[in-house]
Scaffold this active site. Structure first.
Site, PDB file in Angstrom:
ATOM      1  N   PRO A  97      37.074 -17.758   8.549  1.00  0.00           N
ATOM      2  CA  PRO A  97      36.336 -16.603   8.028  1.00  0.00           C
ATOM      3  C   PRO A  97      34.975 -16.525   8.710  1.00  0.00           C
ATOM      4  O   PRO A  97      34.219 -17.499   8.682  1.00  0.00           O
ATOM      5  CB  PRO A  97      36.196 -16.920   6.535  1.00  0.00           C
ATOM      6  CG  PRO A  97      36.357 -18.399   6.425  1.00  0.00           C
ATOM      7  CD  PRO A  97      37.204 -18.837   7.570  1.00  0.00           C
ATOM      8  N   MET A  98      34.680 -15.395   9.340  1.00  0.00           N
ATOM      9  CA  MET A  98      33.412 -15.228  10.043  1.00  0.00           C
ATOM     10  C   MET A  98      32.824 -13.854   9.725  1.00  0.00           C
ATOM     11  O   MET A  98      33.498 -12.834   9.888  1.00  0.00           O
ATOM     12  CB  MET A  98      33.609 -15.381  11.560  1.00  0.00           C
ATOM     13  CG  MET A  98      33.976 -16.774  12.001  1.00  0.00           C
ATOM     14  SD  MET A  98      34.266 -16.885  13.786  1.00  0.00           S
ATOM     15  CE  MET A  98      35.936 -16.204  13.894  1.00  0.00           C
ATOM     16  N   CYS A 139      28.818 -22.186   4.169  1.00  0.00           N
ATOM     17  CA  CYS A 139      27.955 -21.310   4.968  1.00  0.00           C
ATOM     18  C   CYS A 139      26.523 -21.829   4.956  1.00  0.00           C
ATOM     19  O   CYS A 139      25.926 -22.026   3.894  1.00  0.00           O
ATOM     20  CB  CYS A 139      27.988 -19.883   4.424  1.00  0.00           C
ATOM     21  SG  CYS A 139      26.864 -18.768   5.300  1.00  0.00           S
ATOM     22  N   LYS A 187      36.522 -24.283   1.754  1.00  0.00           N
ATOM     23  CA  LYS A 187      35.959 -24.569   3.077  1.00  0.00           C
ATOM     24  C   LYS A 187      34.548 -25.106   2.866  1.00  0.00           C
ATOM     25  O   LYS A 187      33.752 -24.509   2.148  1.00  0.00           O
ATOM     26  CB  LYS A 187      35.914 -23.313   3.955  1.00  0.00           C
ATOM     27  CG  LYS A 187      35.388 -23.607   5.372  1.00  0.00           C
ATOM     28  CD  LYS A 187      35.570 -22.416   6.283  1.00  0.00           C
ATOM     29  CE  LYS A 187      35.272 -22.793   7.741  1.00  0.00           C
ATOM     30  NZ  LYS A 187      33.854 -23.019   8.000  1.00  0.00           N
ATOM     31  N   GLY A 211      35.278 -26.777  13.709  1.00  0.00           N
ATOM     32  CA  GLY A 211      34.082 -27.117  14.482  1.00  0.00           C
ATOM     33  C   GLY A 211      34.425 -27.666  15.847  1.00  0.00           C
ATOM     34  O   GLY A 211      35.058 -28.723  15.959  1.00  0.00           O
ATOM     35  N   ASP A 212      34.066 -26.939  16.887  1.00  0.00           N
ATOM     36  CA  ASP A 212      34.237 -27.367  18.283  1.00  0.00           C
ATOM     37  C   ASP A 212      35.698 -27.470  18.728  1.00  0.00           C
ATOM     38  O   ASP A 212      36.010 -28.214  19.665  1.00  0.00           O
ATOM     39  CB  ASP A 212      33.539 -28.719  18.540  1.00  0.00           C
ATOM     40  CG  ASP A 212      32.025 -28.633  18.403  1.00  0.00           C
ATOM     41  OD1 ASP A 212      31.512 -27.515  18.200  1.00  0.00           O
ATOM     42  OD2 ASP A 212      31.359 -29.682  18.491  1.00  0.00           O
ATOM     43  N   GLY A 243      37.142 -20.938  15.000  1.00  0.00           N
ATOM     44  CA  GLY A 243      36.080 -19.963  14.771  1.00  0.00           C
ATOM     45  C   GLY A 243      35.599 -19.338  16.061  1.00  0.00           C
ATOM     46  O   GLY A 243      36.211 -18.417  16.605  1.00  0.00           O
TER      47      GLY A 243
END
Length: 330
Positions: A18-19, A102, A141, A205-206, A228
């Site tokens: 989710p972004m 977030c 998350k 992440g990454d 992401g």
């Protein structure tokens, strides 16, 4: 087969993270076509939902072709979160996800998002109440912790599981790191390797190459990868990872024709969904990656990201195809 509740999502699912202003219906559709197993909406404010704020309500739009789809909400007030669950449930998602990760100041300052990492008891209490308030699977998350000195993610994940959380996605940074430094996947693997854990543990992440996705699966032993930033302006990332898993080789990058066609569809779907002005504006961030690696491209990119009308942007796509149609991406 990995399952979120009773929902089968693949052997090593790739999830679109989710972004904000990114994972809207047009972009989710493109990622789904390219192999994303589960997609999530932009995060939605529980307070905005119960106030019937237009922007929050609009984010509830989901479509059959993108299932399974999760709607993600954030907040820190129990009553508001429970009321928002009822509103979300009416939209018919497959999953309700809670954002406890977030790091943005305006969210954290209200005790929501990663702000709740300062109050794990409240985090668990909210999750438990939401699980009891819906028949849909509830997932979380989050991040490793508030800062390096407060990482208790193994304990936190276990407590969330014990109150009914059906899966957890963990970003390998603390809130204090924001998006700086390298994501640390070791604590995520510790969560997965906890013998008491039986729900899926997804890493985030990454994950920026097929090799990194494979490392997350084979070295760290996680159940899936949440993608992401690597997907922004590059929905093909999902198919490239899956091809690498199947063959051990890299899939040829999308051609210029494929990129222009995707950019066109993305813009048109955005306009159809949110109108000319917002559609043009919110699609801009994708163009750098759609056309990354082309020499002497600045003139065309500037036209795409500064034009206020879609006709000019579509014209720029035509010009790019005419001038760079034979360009070979590597």
């Amino acid at each position: 087969m990995v399952k979120i509740g009773d929902l089968e999502v693949g052997e090593f699912p790739l999830l679109l993270a989710p972004m904000e202003d990114v994972s809207d219906p047009p972009f989710r559709a493109l990622c789904k076509e390219q192999g994303a197993d589960v997609v999530y909406t932009e995060f939605i404010s529980s307070e905005g939902l119960i106030r019937d704020a237009a922007k929050s309500v609009m984010k509830l739009d989901i479509y059959e072709k993108e299932r399974p789809v999760g709607i993600q909400i954030f907040g820190a007030v129990l009553e508001s979160m429970l009321r928002s669950v009822e509103i979300v449930e009416a939209s018919g998602p497959d999953i309700i996800d809670i954002n406890f990760g977030c790091p943005v100041k305006k969210v954290v300052s209200k005790g929501a998002g990663a702000g709740i990492l300062k109050d794990i008891d409240l985090m668990v209490k909210l999750t438990e109440a939401m699980v009891k308030h819906t028949k849909l699977p509830v997932t979380v998350k989050t991040r490793l912790g508030w800062d390096h000195d407060s990482i208790k993610i193994v304990e936190v994940a276990e407590r969330l599981q014990d109150v009914g959380c059906k899966a957890i996605s963990i970003h390998g940074r603390t809130r204090a790191q924001m998006y700086k430094g390298d994501a640390d996947w070791v604590p995520i693997a510790e969560v997965k390797n906890n013998p008491r854990m039986h729900i899926p543990v997804f890493g985030n992440g990454d994950v920026n190459s097929p090799e990194r996705a494979m490392e997350m699966r084979d070295v760290y032993g996680l159940d899936g990868a949440m993608i992401g930033r690597a997907s922004i302006g590059y929905p093909w990332f999902f198919r490239e990872v899956k091809h690498y898993f199947e063959t051990g080789t890299h899939l040829a990058p999308p051609t210029m024709v494929e990129r222009v066609e995707a950019a066109r569809r993305h813009l048109q779907m955005s306009i159809d969904w949110k109108g000319e002005k917002l559609g043009v504006f919110e699609t801009r961030r994708h163009y750098t990656n759609y056309f990354k690696g082309i020499p002497d491209f600045k003139k065309y990119r500037m036209k795409m990201v500064t034009s206020d009308d879609s006709a000019s942007v579509f014209e720029a796509f035509d010009e790019v195809l005419e001038k760079f149609g034979d360009f070979q991406f590597v």
